[in-house]
Design a protein around this motif. Sequence first.
Motif, short mmCIF file in Angstrom:
data_model
loop_
_atom_site.label_atom_id
_atom_site.label_comp_id
_atom_site.label_asym_id
_atom_site.label_seq_id
_atom_site.Cartn_x
_atom_site.Cartn_y
_atom_site.Cartn_z
N THR A 294 -2.41 6.43 5.14
CA THR A 294 -3.93 6.05 4.37
C THR A 294 -3.60 6.62 3.02
N ARG A 295 -4.05 5.73 1.92
CA ARG A 295 -3.93 6.52 0.61
C ARG A 295 -5.21 6.21 0.16
N GLY A 296 -5.81 7.42 -0.13
CA GLY A 296 -7.59 7.14 -0.36
C GLY A 296 -8.15 6.48 0.46
N SER A 297 -8.86 5.16 0.30
CA SER A 297 -9.37 4.37 1.37
C SER A 297 -8.27 3.13 1.58
N ASP A 298 -7.21 3.02 0.63
CA ASP A 298 -6.35 1.92 0.95
C ASP A 298 -5.61 2.16 2.28
N TRP A 299 -5.36 1.18 3.01
CA TRP A 299 -4.84 1.08 4.08
C TRP A 299 -5.31 1.74 5.36
N TYR A 300 -6.54 2.50 5.31
CA TYR A 300 -7.50 3.03 6.26
C TYR A 300 -7.73 2.12 7.45
N ASP A 301 -8.33 0.83 6.99
CA ASP A 301 -8.40 -0.15 7.76
C ASP A 301 -8.79 0.21 9.39
N ASP A 302 -9.99 0.89 9.46
CA ASP A 302 -10.43 1.40 10.67
C ASP A 302 -9.36 2.27 11.50
N ARG B 123 -6.38 1.57 11.87
CA ARG B 123 -5.32 0.92 12.81
C ARG B 123 -3.78 1.30 12.87
N ASN C 107 0.37 9.40 -12.23
CA ASN C 107 1.62 10.15 -11.94
C ASN C 107 2.74 9.34 -12.11
N ASN D 217 0.52 14.35 4.10
CA ASN D 217 -0.62 14.26 4.77
C ASN D 217 -0.61 12.74 4.80
N PHE E 193 -2.85 10.99 6.39
CA PHE E 193 -4.13 10.45 6.50
C PHE E 193 -4.58 10.47 4.98
N ALA E 194 -4.01 11.18 4.03
CA ALA E 194 -4.57 11.23 2.59
C ALA E 194 -3.21 11.53 1.84
N GLU F 79 -0.07 7.88 -3.92
CA GLU F 79 0.42 6.55 -4.15
C GLU F 79 1.95 6.44 -3.88
#
Lengths: 542, 1019
Positions: free
Chosen positions: A92-100, A102, A383, A393, A395-396, A399
């Motif tokens: 998960t990068r920021g909100s990207d790829w958080y996707d609940d 999954r 960057n 991390n 989860f965080a 990019e």
Amino acid sequence: MMQTKQHRSTMNRCCTYRALLRGWPFLALAILLGSCTNLEEETFSVVTPDKFYRTDREITAALAPIYAQLRALEWSYWTMSQVTTDETVVPTRGSDWYDDRRWLNLHEHNFLPSQVDFNGAWVDLYTGIARANGLLQTLAEIDVANKEQIEAEVRLLRAFYYYCLLDLFGNVPIVGDDEFVVDPENPPPTEPRSKVYDFVKSELLAARENLPETPPLPGRVTKWVADALLASLYLNAGVFTKNSTQINPNGYNSCMDVPNACQEAVRHADNVINSGYFQLADNWFQNFLPDNHNSPEIIFATQHLPEPGLGMNFVMRTLHYHQLTPSPWNGHSILAETYNLFDDDDLRKTIFLVGQQYAEPRGNCIGRQCYSQGAPLQDRAGNPLAYTPEINNVFAATEYEGVRVLKYGPDPAHVGGDHGNDYAWFRLAEMYLIKAEALNEINGPNAESINLINQVRARVFDPPKPLNLADYPSKEALREAILKERLFEFTWEAKRRQDLIRHGKYTRAYQFKPQSPQRVLLLPIPQAQLDANPNLQQNPGY
Amino acid sequence: MNRMIHWKKWLLGVGAWLCSVSVVMAQPRMVTGTVSDASTGDPLPGVNIVVLGTTTGTTTDVGGRYQIEVPGPEAILVFSFVGYEQVQEVVGTRLVINVRLQPTVEVLGEIVVVGYGVQRREDVTGSVASISVDEINQGRYTSPDQLLQGRVAGLTIVANNGEPGANLNIRLRGGTSISASNQPLIVIDGVPIDNVPLTPGGAGVNGAPPPPRNPLSLINPNDIESITVLKDAAATAIYGSRGANGVILIETKKGRQGQLQVDYDGYVTASTPYRKMDVLNGEEYRRFVEQQIQAGNLPASARNVLGNANTDWEEAVMRTALTQSHNLAFSGGTSQTRYRASVNYLNEEGLVINSGLERLTGRLNADHQALDGRLRLQLNLTSSFTHDNLLPYNQTAGFEGGVLSNVFQMNPTYPIHAQTNLDGTPARDGYFEIADGRTSVRNPVAMAEQVQDFAKTTRSLGNLAAELDLIAGLTARVNFGADRAQASRRQYFPQESPVGNEFGGRALLRNREHSSMTFQSYLTYRGTFARQHNVELLGGYEFNEYMTEEFGVEGRDFVTDLTGYNAVQSGALLVKEGTFSYKDKSRLVSFFTRLNYNFASKYYLTGVLRYDGSSRFGEGNKWALFPAVSGAWRLSAEPFLRGVDWISDLRLKVGYGITGSQEIGNYLSLAQLGARQDLQAVFNQEAFTGFAPINYANPNLQWEETASFNVGLDYNFWNGKLSGTLEYYVKETDKLLLEIPVPQPAPVPTRIENIGKTRNRGFELSMDALAIDRPNFNVLLGLVFSANRNEVVSLGPHEFIVTGVVSGRGQSGNFAQRLIPGEPVGTFYGWIFEGVENGRQKFRDLNGDGRIDDADRTIIGKAQPDFTYGFRTNIYWGNLDFSLFIRGEQGRDVFNNTALVYQTKSAVLQNQNFLKAALDDPDALDEPAIFSSRWIEDGSFLRVDNVTIGYTFRNLGGVLGQHVRRARVYVTGQNLLLLTPYSGYDPEVNISAGLAALGIDYAQYPRPRSFTLGVSLGF
């Protein structure tokens, strides 16, 4: 006389008119009711099956969707086989790829029956089976040229879909044995994995008999596809015949557990190796470049075109937003610990993007060759876009964290996210490694196995770096080497999950995953399917 | 001869009266007589008769006869009856006083349009609400639906957003269906309209088609005479299979006898955004980045991607939008032939730059009478031409967005125009972009201005009706209607824009053609038997056929942007993805009958039967019968209420009936093979067409059935000073058409089945009061109130169905709602937010297993309101008029998807802006946006929808007065005030985010506040 007649006829006519005049509302009503209560459905842009399947062309058109469904597996089957292993992680990068969550749930083996991805895989596979069954049912009733060959082709494809189900879910219903359609009132029950294994095996063996040695058209299946599938099926017999509770999660699950399976794996691998139709590509990259349909090594591939909906989108999954037009998705990366297993001298390590990336992609390239010139790129936060193996991390993540996999090089002719590289399900190299692995089970380490592995390695090391039999004193040692070799050779080819389970390493802890329970050796039966079919049983432990 | 006899009788009567005068004087005595209707001559039962100034009173019997004792010849008898002018008679020496009552003008005017006919208001037994143009605020309306909003209890109309011509979500008494349409049937001048989207879908910036357009906008609101809403099954069952969601009947204005009248109505409107979303400005953004660099959360190089500008992207894409409308109508006629013709031009700018619509509507209504009025012919013709300039935005955009999501995410330190892009590439067309193509965040101004997206729609609607009185009381009517629409969509995404760059320019051309044909013929019989039994019997047949055709072409890879979609052949690539055609057709055949009966205008009974056949359903299930029965009891006509003179009318109504819904796609009962693009295989590096099953046929498919029960009370006190309705209803929908997963293997994963059940129960109140009624000063007040309780009763085999797609980056595969038996549609489902701890969001661990997962999700809100209300007042003071209209909804939740995605500081990691509110959130910089109860907000609201002040010039003097019949000027303010705790643009939202999803707000097109100056002139 005449006059009277005439008179009468006039009379008659007049009365007919009158009767007509009097009766017209009823007549009109009758006509109206007749024509205007017609509720038959007229179709225009679709056809009903009773009017189709009449010509060879129509039969080919009915065959095409069974092949087309293979493209769907490059997302669903591939994701299950890659993201649940140490080969691929989608941080998960920021909100990207958080996707609940999954992606992380898959990676951490938090398998919930309700997760949409499991249902996606299940539906994708059974859709292919339903299409095959539909055509087989039709073929049983009609006469067409080459009927047996087409039937064999369809059965082989169907067996492949079942093979994937056998691999992922294990205990699944079988439809197509004697019935081609599902009775919604009495839907098919879960069959034990060993029965599914037997079904796939017998279907492949039967189909093999009527399949041609050369495809009617490149991209369609041959006898050798059946052999390749059988070789893989037998090699995994120690897993595929067992429920998740019976598999050894921490040790090798040998094909020796099933009578003759290892020997059969060798025999079918040999069928392909000795067929005379395939040879290892001198240039390993030829298997993955946009023009890889010319590779002499590919046994079974889904052909792609750089056209909307017909292409491959692997580059989109992994590249950073700034690396291609249209903007890719900056997702899938390889774990540092897995990346570090690669030998620096191994050409196959060049598929990875690591370090500073540059602006201008080269045409027809693979991996690190592609982004090595032009201005240095930056990520969106400013960057330098320099990929690091470590992801601090998951989860965080930033990019630029995580090494990217650019095995299937970008197609300079790509349209949108669609690239023309074909996706190989089986290559000749795998037949060598299957044979080597099965021989090791039968005989323990010997020169023949080592020789097979070295043939695969020969083209990717300069100077050559062959394995020595002396370094592998035990079965276990050689197994370990073969597992590694398969990793190096088949990274991103959806083999890793199967390999790790066979080798008893799937549940072990790694960087972002604690030790997982035994149940994960099979994926959960999707909740949506349990809802739809009361005769299904959930896999053990879920 | 007869006349002679009458005269003689009369003379004899007069003689007798003259003779008896002296005899009977000053003694109490009996007076008898008959009361009858002056227009029909029919006797009137139940007429109130009192001796003025006394408590002596009586009523007429069923034959209209009465007998009353009067004190003497000076006594005055007062005859009163609802709906008739009061009559006073001095008794004198008369012994027999026969009275003929004149119906009052108001009651004559209260004719309600019902299915296949008209009824007197008082004869209606079903739940029917009607609105005539006079009641409507004389403000600014661009589409007929706006005339209904908040005016009918139980009817909610929500425009998807503030985009001109945006689609509507119309719900009557809650939605009955989950998969099928919930839109009421719309009938214009007797012709049922197929309310399908006409505008072809387009390819949105991110592939998703922009939302459909409002199909009702083809009707010019100035042409509307009345709108009637049929609510319960008693009223809608005559429309059988299409009545389940209610019926809206629109009648257009007809010509009136008399000399030529010319009317002009015109207005100019200026609209501005009601509210701004507060994102960081350039300075604040730079400061925030600097802080984060100091804190070590961002690299120092983050400064390198900052710009020097200070751009308010929201302001840059918004504008003060102007709208103008001109309406010209002619009408006139003789006693035989009447006509009305009108033409309307509307030009409505959108609040967002480069969007809006232009519309030209023409109408001709004519009627003619022949055979001494026995034959009546009527022609209604309308044609409209609409030109939409559409904005590239999506309501459910994901990772890449359209204009409106980029307003939130585009970095405010970047300029609108520049010579070079951020990555050093030359800026195309002078618009600044982050990168030339390789970016998902784009300059919203450039996107709005560069992307071309136009839709043109021509729709013609006409019907010809003939009515013939066959014998006394029996009338035959034939109505033939045709509706034909041609709509085109043209899109071009230029190479100059990052949106089109990846395709080398992309052009899409789509044409849709929709036609429907209606034929109705029916007989109506009206008669009175034995003086008391009033009967109306209707029987008829109807035939409808619908056809849709569409084709599309897509070209890419253009040499130049100059030709765009006008020369698609100049694209090097014609893409199969966007090249297609289809055609489908369906039929609906019906037989219907209705019996209206009343006894002495006191007891009413209505029975309806409709037998419908639809081609959409499986063999053997094509036909269904829809019955309804209803009754009314006029309490005020009973003796026990006779003396209560403030009760002018009181009626109790009860009805029960079954209606259906067939609003699903065509051919679902048939096994279909189709050639879709995703069915193609590649062999030998060539694409091969594939034909495969594209549905899972369900030959048992049948109608959705809604059984509805309604009980209501119509009241009218103090002669119309206070009137209205109270109603309670229960609607149960069974055999719900629901898409359910089928046991695999199946060619497609789901199929439509008749499974599941929903229920709506509710209470409605409407009240109209004439608070002040003086010659030069009138105050009218109106109130509607409704409370609906919706419940999903059963979903067949499903424990629940997930829906309500969460939009935005990092949200794929996430759902905000569940359909759960026992809960209403629009139930939000997710984790309970418990606050932020160490920068990470905490959610409640419901099952206490130490993990936050699926099992910890629960119900966190509901989108459907507890109640809705509308309040209006009209004040007339001399020549001044004032009207105010307020409406609101209470007890409803909205998922603020916009805040979920854009109120997240982590956006700065991607060099994107965010809502200022996030600065106060204690979330860590890298905390992702996670859907939870945190983003469910109270969406209750009260909106001052419309305020109008007008002045009418009467009796204009001089030369002007000779030509100008009337003149009125007015100013209107719309959406003047929105009281709501909701933090987004507007809580009234409706994005299509999956099956039956409600109340989700994501980067919507904002609703404006507008001011209008208008004038109407009559010549």
